[in-house]
Write an enzyme that holds these catalytic residues in place. Sequence first.
Site, short mmCIF file in Angstrom:
data_model
loop_
_atom_site.label_atom_id
_atom_site.label_comp_id
_atom_site.label_asym_id
_atom_site.label_seq_id
_atom_site.Cartn_x
_atom_site.Cartn_y
_atom_site.Cartn_z
N ASP A 155 91.68 15.58 48.25
CA ASP A 155 91.25 16.61 49.21
C ASP A 155 89.92 17.22 48.79
O ASP A 155 89.06 17.51 49.61
CB ASP A 155 92.31 17.72 49.33
CG ASP A 155 93.29 17.45 50.46
OD1 ASP A 155 93.45 16.27 50.83
OD2 ASP A 155 93.89 18.41 50.97
N ASP A 160 96.70 13.73 45.03
CA ASP A 160 96.83 14.54 46.24
C ASP A 160 95.75 15.62 46.26
O ASP A 160 95.02 15.81 47.24
CB ASP A 160 98.24 15.18 46.22
CG ASP A 160 98.62 15.82 47.54
OD1 ASP A 160 97.83 15.72 48.50
OD2 ASP A 160 99.70 16.43 47.60
N ASP A 195 91.66 18.74 34.83
CA ASP A 195 90.91 19.99 35.07
C ASP A 195 89.40 19.73 35.00
O ASP A 195 88.62 20.23 35.81
CB ASP A 195 91.34 21.09 34.09
CG ASP A 195 91.59 20.59 32.68
OD1 ASP A 195 91.61 19.36 32.46
OD2 ASP A 195 91.77 21.43 31.78
N TYR A 199 106.64 14.43 42.81
CA TYR A 199 107.12 14.54 44.19
C TYR A 199 108.45 13.80 44.38
O TYR A 199 109.11 13.97 45.40
CB TYR A 199 106.08 14.00 45.18
CG TYR A 199 104.79 14.80 45.24
CD1 TYR A 199 104.65 16.00 44.56
CD2 TYR A 199 103.70 14.34 45.97
CE1 TYR A 199 103.47 16.72 44.59
CE2 TYR A 199 102.51 15.07 46.02
CZ TYR A 199 102.41 16.25 45.32
OH TYR A 199 101.24 16.97 45.36
N LYS A 204 96.55 14.34 32.27
CA LYS A 204 96.59 15.61 31.53
C LYS A 204 97.28 15.32 30.20
O LYS A 204 98.29 15.92 29.84
CB LYS A 204 97.35 16.65 32.38
CG LYS A 204 97.30 18.05 31.87
CD LYS A 204 95.95 18.73 32.01
CE LYS A 204 95.96 20.08 31.34
NZ LYS A 204 94.63 20.68 31.18
#
Length: 357
Positions: free
Chosen positions: A251, A247, A223, A142, A191
Amino acid sequence: MEFNIALLKGDGIGPEIVDSAVAVLEKAAEKFGHKFNFTSYLIGGCAIDATGKPLPQETVDGCLASDSVLLGAVGGPKWDDQPGENRPEKALLGIREALGLYTNLRPAKLYPALRNASPLKDGIVGDGFDLMIVRELTGGIYFGDRGYRQGKYGEEAFDTEAYSVTEIERIGRVAFDSAMKRSKKLCSIDKANVLESSRLWRKTMHRLAEEYPQVEYSDMFVDNAAMQLVRNPRQFDVIVTSNMFGDILSDEASQITGSIGMLASASMGETTRGMYEPIHGSAPDIAGQNKANPIATILSGAMMLRYSFGLSDEADAIEKAVDNVLNAGYRTADLMGSSEGSPLTCTEMTQKISEAL
Ligand code: NAD
């Protein structure tokens, strides 16, 4: 004690839910003999409308001069066509950076009274779960280099994920320290099978793990983590991860607790000044209808009292008031099944929590 609190109400349901949190904080101040001085500043779409910019300098200065910051939410369809640099959401990145807030603490707890609101089966949630996601907040993709260039298939856009050892170490320490205060269990999510930045993340976390031998440490690929959160959330206690993975996973974690309207968050840096906000957005679909669930913002206020002001009894009292109201069966619309009667409005829920306090 006396504290100055900057309010960034923002857009959509932001003003409704921040007003609710202020009402409950005022009640706590009255009960425990404190004084909270609130000053509002513009951020997001409403700031674009008033000043042309999503994050006016006056807002940054006001937050820097305050003891802590309470934020509602920003954004909405009205500002979706703004160019990237002038989007309301850009203000969030800007204010986090200006205040040096590199840690985001996101508790995700399934309240026993809300078990029916969780989309997971009883056999999976058991008697509830309570996990803490520690998300890195000022690094990664970001904030990395971005732009347009000519690629193999013509014009392409790119964003860059980059993490330094310093950034990984400082978020890692927050996570290990949080684990020490909870059940001494930490899972780092990355990852590393694909990304170089994740390999450095993992190597750095392993080095830190040696300094915290009491913490039961593990790694997981993102994942798999997305899958494990819905398969067996009770295996996790503290999770640490990068900005983008955090992020997305937070959620997901919020939804398995029943409603995104329940979850608070704290963003912290090197000082006691933090920024506290619900994890949900500005919910334009229900804005201005007095339907929003104010609990995430009220609990964000409780986190502010605990983490920034050291007022743990006061924070406990607010959390207990929320528990009591939920246990008594009161619900806003987002927490209700179709057959459960009529929901409370945002102001009615706020009133119930204030009374319980
Ligand atoms: P959202 O979180 O605003 O809404 C998702 C869904 O959850 C909607 O159906 C909404 O009605 C519901 N919801 C959210 N909060 C609720 C609450 N307190 N009570 C009851 N229901 C609630 O996410 P979105 O729809 O993807 O985004 C809407 C806008 O918010 C966009 O402009 C987005 O960029 C922005 N956004 C802002 C933040 C922030 O300010 N921190 C975070 C996420 C999204």
